[in-house]
Design a protein around this motif. Structure first.
Motif, mmCIF file in Angstrom:
data_model
loop_
_atom_site.group_PDB
_atom_site.id
_atom_site.type_symbol
_atom_site.label_atom_id
_atom_site.label_comp_id
_atom_site.label_asym_id
_atom_site.label_seq_id
_atom_site.Cartn_x
_atom_site.Cartn_y
_atom_site.Cartn_z
ATOM 1 N N ARG A 1 -41.782 -43.762 -7.134
ATOM 2 C CA ARG A 1 -41.739 -42.950 -8.355
ATOM 3 C C ARG A 1 -40.460 -42.120 -8.296
ATOM 4 O O ARG A 1 -40.502 -40.942 -7.950
ATOM 5 N N THR B 1 -38.462 -40.866 -10.497
ATOM 6 C CA THR B 1 -38.140 -39.905 -11.550
ATOM 7 C C THR B 1 -39.265 -38.870 -11.634
ATOM 8 O O THR B 1 -40.248 -38.950 -10.901
ATOM 9 N N VAL B 2 -39.152 -37.928 -12.545
ATOM 10 C CA VAL B 2 -40.205 -36.931 -12.711
ATOM 11 C C VAL B 2 -41.486 -37.549 -13.274
ATOM 12 O O VAL B 2 -42.555 -36.949 -13.212
ATOM 13 N N SER B 3 -41.388 -38.746 -13.791
ATOM 14 C CA SER B 3 -42.551 -39.455 -14.312
ATOM 15 C C SER B 3 -43.447 -39.915 -13.165
ATOM 16 O O SER B 3 -42.995 -40.135 -12.047
ATOM 17 N N HIS C 1 -38.963 -48.778 -19.710
ATOM 18 C CA HIS C 1 -39.321 -47.774 -18.705
ATOM 19 C C HIS C 1 -39.008 -48.291 -17.298
ATOM 20 O O HIS C 1 -38.438 -47.568 -16.469
ATOM 21 N N ILE D 1 -35.334 -48.203 -16.299
ATOM 22 C CA ILE D 1 -34.879 -46.866 -15.882
ATOM 23 C C ILE D 1 -35.310 -46.586 -14.446
ATOM 24 O O ILE D 1 -34.526 -46.084 -13.632
ATOM 25 N N LEU D 2 -36.558 -46.926 -14.126
ATOM 26 C CA LEU D 2 -37.047 -46.711 -12.758
ATOM 27 C C LEU D 2 -36.242 -47.539 -11.760
ATOM 28 O O LEU D 2 -35.870 -47.040 -10.689
ATOM 29 N N ALA E 1 -32.971 -46.001 -11.018
ATOM 30 C CA ALA E 1 -33.122 -44.825 -10.160
ATOM 31 C C ALA E 1 -33.416 -45.211 -8.708
ATOM 32 O O ALA E 1 -33.065 -44.484 -7.790
#
Length: 194
Positions: A46, A48-50, A180, A183-184, A187
Motif C-alpha cells: 500500500r 500511497t495514503v490509500s 488506480h 498509480i499504485l 509508487a
C-alpha cells in the motif's frame, strides 16, 4: 484464446456482444499489466495514503465481475445484502453495527491480499471468471433482458438493470480500477502499464 467448434462450445459473439466483450478484455488486460512482474509481497503493498493495493484491486474487480454475472444468470437473488438480526442500514453506514454481514466482510477482504494468496492464484481466478463471462454473454438470448436490482439503500426503489448495462458497468469498474492500480504500481517501482 482459440475457440474450437464442439456441441458444448458457445457460438462466437458478434456485433454488440463482440464489441462489449472486446472492450472488457481490453480493460482486463490494462489491469493485469499493472501487476505483471510484481512479487507476491509487492501486490500486497500500500504505497500511497490509500488502503488500496494492486493485488486487492485485481481481486475486487474479479469478484465484482463474478457477482454481476451471477446477477445476469440468477437475477437479484445472486446479490443478497441481508443484515444480521438487530442491525439497521443506519448502523451499518455509521460503522456502529454490533455484527457485520459476511458479504461486507468478503467485500473488505477482496481489497486485500490475504496470507497465502499469490499473484498467480489471483490471476488464475480472474482468468476463470473472464472465461465464464465470455461464455455467459455468448449464450444470452438478448442483452436487453432485465432483472430488478436488490432492495438496498444504494439502489433506487424498483430499479432494474439490463444485461447490456451490467456489462457496461463491469467495463467501467475495471477501467477505473486499472487506473488506480497504475498509480499504485508507479509508487511501488516507478513502472507504469502505459
Amino acid at each position: 484464446m482459440t475457440m474450437t467448434s464442439s456441441p458444448s462450445a458457445s457460438p462466437a459473439p458478434d456485433g454488440e456482444r463482440a464489441d462489449l466483450l472486446a472492450e472488457l478484455a481490453d480493460a482486463r488486460a490494462a489491469l493485469i499489466r499493472t501487476v505483471q512482474g510484481l512479487s507476491d509481497e509487492q501486490i500486497a503493498a500500500r504505497p500511497t495514503v490509500s488502503a488500496l493495493c494492486p493485488g486487492g484491486l485485481v481481486k475486487h474487480v474479479a469478484s465484482t465481475e463474478e457477482g454481476w454475472l451471477n446477477f445476469v444468470v440468477e437475477g437479484p437473488s445472486a446479490m443478497a445484502f441481508d443484515l444480521p438480526e438487530g442491525v439497521t442500514w443506519e448502523d451499518f453506514a455509521a460503522g456502529t453495527a454490533h455484527t457485520y454481514p459476511q458479504w461486507a466482510i468478503d467485500r473488505q477482504n477482496d481489497f486485500q491480499v490475504l496470507p497465502g494468496e499469490t499473484l498467480a492464484g489471483i490471476l488464475a481466478r480472474y482468468e476463470e471468471i473472464a472465461a465464464r463471462t465470455e461464455k455467459v454473454v455468448a449464450d444470452l438470448p438478448d442483452l436487453s433482458l432485465t432483472h430488478p436490482l436488490p432492495d438496498v439503500p444504494w439502489n433506487e426503489p424498483g430499479a432494474v438493470r439490463s444485461i447490456r448495462r451490467v456489462l457496461i458497468h463491469v467495463i467501467a469498474e475495471t477501467t477505473q480500477h486499472a487506473g488506480h492500480a497504475d498509480i499504485l504500481r508507479e509508487a511501488i517501482d516507478g513502472q507504469t502499464s502505459t
